[in-house]
Design a protein around this motif. Structure first.
Motif, PDB file in Angstrom:
ATOM      1  N   ALA A   1       0.866  -1.177   0.064  1.00 11.60           N
ATOM      2  CA  ALA A   1      -0.114  -0.078   0.021  1.00 11.60           C
ATOM      3  C   ALA A   1       1.030   1.423   0.026  1.00 11.60           C
ATOM      4  O   ALA A   1       1.779   1.349   0.864  1.00 11.60           O
TER       5      ALA A   1
ATOM      6  N   TYR B   1      -1.428  -1.551  -4.087  1.00 12.18           N
ATOM      7  CA  TYR B   1      -2.568  -0.495  -4.012  1.00 12.18           C
ATOM      8  C   TYR B   1      -2.219   0.984  -4.045  1.00 12.18           C
ATOM      9  O   TYR B   1      -1.394   1.053  -3.008  1.00 12.18           O
TER      10      TYR B   1
ATOM     11  N   MET C   1      -3.902  -1.979  -8.307  1.00 11.94           N
ATOM     12  CA  MET C   1      -5.250  -1.381  -8.013  1.00 11.94           C
ATOM     13  C   MET C   1      -4.709   0.130  -7.909  1.00 11.94           C
ATOM     14  O   MET C   1      -4.097   0.542  -6.775  1.00 11.94           O
TER      15      MET C   1
ATOM     16  N   ARG D   1     -10.373  -4.311  -2.407  1.00 13.04           N
ATOM     17  CA  ARG D   1     -10.374  -3.298  -1.715  1.00 13.04           C
ATOM     18  C   ARG D   1     -10.775  -3.600  -0.483  1.00 13.04           C
ATOM     19  O   ARG D   1     -10.176  -2.963   0.632  1.00 13.04           O
TER      20      ARG D   1
ATOM     21  N   ILE E   1      -7.992  -5.196   1.494  1.00 14.65           N
ATOM     22  CA  ILE E   1      -7.000  -4.070   1.625  1.00 14.65           C
ATOM     23  C   ILE E   1      -7.141  -3.339   2.927  1.00 14.65           C
ATOM     24  O   ILE E   1      -6.291  -3.112   3.801  1.00 14.65           O
TER      25      ILE E   1
END
Length: 310
Positions: free
Chosen positions: A174, A208, A245, A299, A302
């Motif tokens: 992330a 992400y 993503m 999502r 995450i």
């Protein structure tokens, strides 16, 4: 929480990280923090299973570094090559540990695409529930080996050239920078990932809001997002899985995105993107896109992971 202090100076209990880890094991301490002061620690580090709730904290990835220079082609005393799996600077087998503000490096350098012994791992991890925040990983080929288990990387920097993020773990990245080094080619400058996800596992690598970068001198359209790694030693079926993503992709990324490894082609694997941006973002028959429903599910995963540290 018990604190163990590592310092290159005389203001700590230990001079090396491994000494502090060994002390925690010998003391039988749970919920320990190893505070590693500014400095470059040239050592092999192994963190075995069994330590409970460990935290390894540096003073910043620009100040605290663990480094070593092993590589796969080293000939051992037994006359065998060391191999990729044993080439790491840091081995992390512990579960539910956190790492913050540390740089991990394999300092071995060999130019070119010699795959017979150039692999040099900075971190080899097998633990579950590992969390890395504000860390950096430096190497060339095979920098970060998330071999098994599960891990989360937030606000980290990862650098290399060939397959420099690879393995079978479920790994969420992330807001990380994924930086491809320059190999000097006008046609091929490497591969960012090489997932070896087990077919039974729903997810492998998830990137992400990450930024895929390269030096300005790297030729456009010369770095693949990844390729599927099916290890010859795998004991169960593999179907590589990588998702990007909301990532920003530099001009160095190949238009086709993904490529083959050995006899395995990306079309048979689970490689997907969702709302990529930047000069390297393309939508074509080679780059499969998540549906809105699939993206929503990813999502949620995450956000669940991020809730553990935010």
């Amino acid at each position: 929480m018990t604190e163990y202090i590592v310092s290159k100076q005389d203001d700590g209990q230990f001079k090396s990280v491994q000494e502090a880890i060994n002390a925690i094991i010998n003391d039988g301490v749970e919920n320990a923090t190893i505070s590693v002061k500014e400095g470059c620690y040239e050592e092999l580090v192994t963190i075995p299973k069994g330590i409970k709730n460990l935290r390894l904290k540096g003073e910043g990835s620009d100040k605290t570094k663990i480094t070593y220079g092993n590589y796969a082609g080293i000939i051992t005393k037994s006359g065998e090559k060391l191999g990729t799996n044993r080439s790491a600077s840091v081995f992390i087998d512990v579960d539910n540990a956190t790492f913050d503000g540390i740089a991990f490096e394999n300092s071995y350098i060999q130019e070119g695409f010699d795959t017979s012994g150039r692999q040099a791992v900075a971190v080899n991890s097998t633990g579950n529930g590992l969390i890395f925040t504000n860390c950096a990983f430096y190497g060339r080929q095979d920098t970060l080996y998330v071999r098994e288990g599960s891990c989360l990387f937030q606000d980290c920097y990862i650098e290399g050239d060939i397959d420099f993020i690879f393995g079978a773990a479920e790994a969420v990245f992330a807001r990380c920078e994924i930086h491809s080094r320059n190999c000097g080619s006008k046609e091929l400058n490497g591969y960012a990932t090489a997932a070896s996800t087990k077919a039974k596992d729903e997810y492998g690598f998830i990137f992400y809001q990450c930024n895929f970068t390269a030096p300005s001198e790297v030729a456009p359209n010369t770095v693949y997002l990844g390729r599927p790694w099916h290890p010859s030693a795998a004991t169960e079926p593999v179907c590589s899985a990588t998702i990007l993503m909301n990532c920003e992709l530099g001009k160095h990324i190949k238009e086709e995105g993904w490529t083959y490894m050995g006899q395995v082609w990306p079309e048979t694997e689970r490689f997907f993107e969702y709302q990529s941006t930047g000069k390297g973002a393309k939508q074509n028959e080679h780059r499969k896109q998540l549906t809105e429903e699939e993206a929503c599910k990813v999502r949620t995963l995450i956000e669940t992971k991020l809730c553990k540290i935010n």
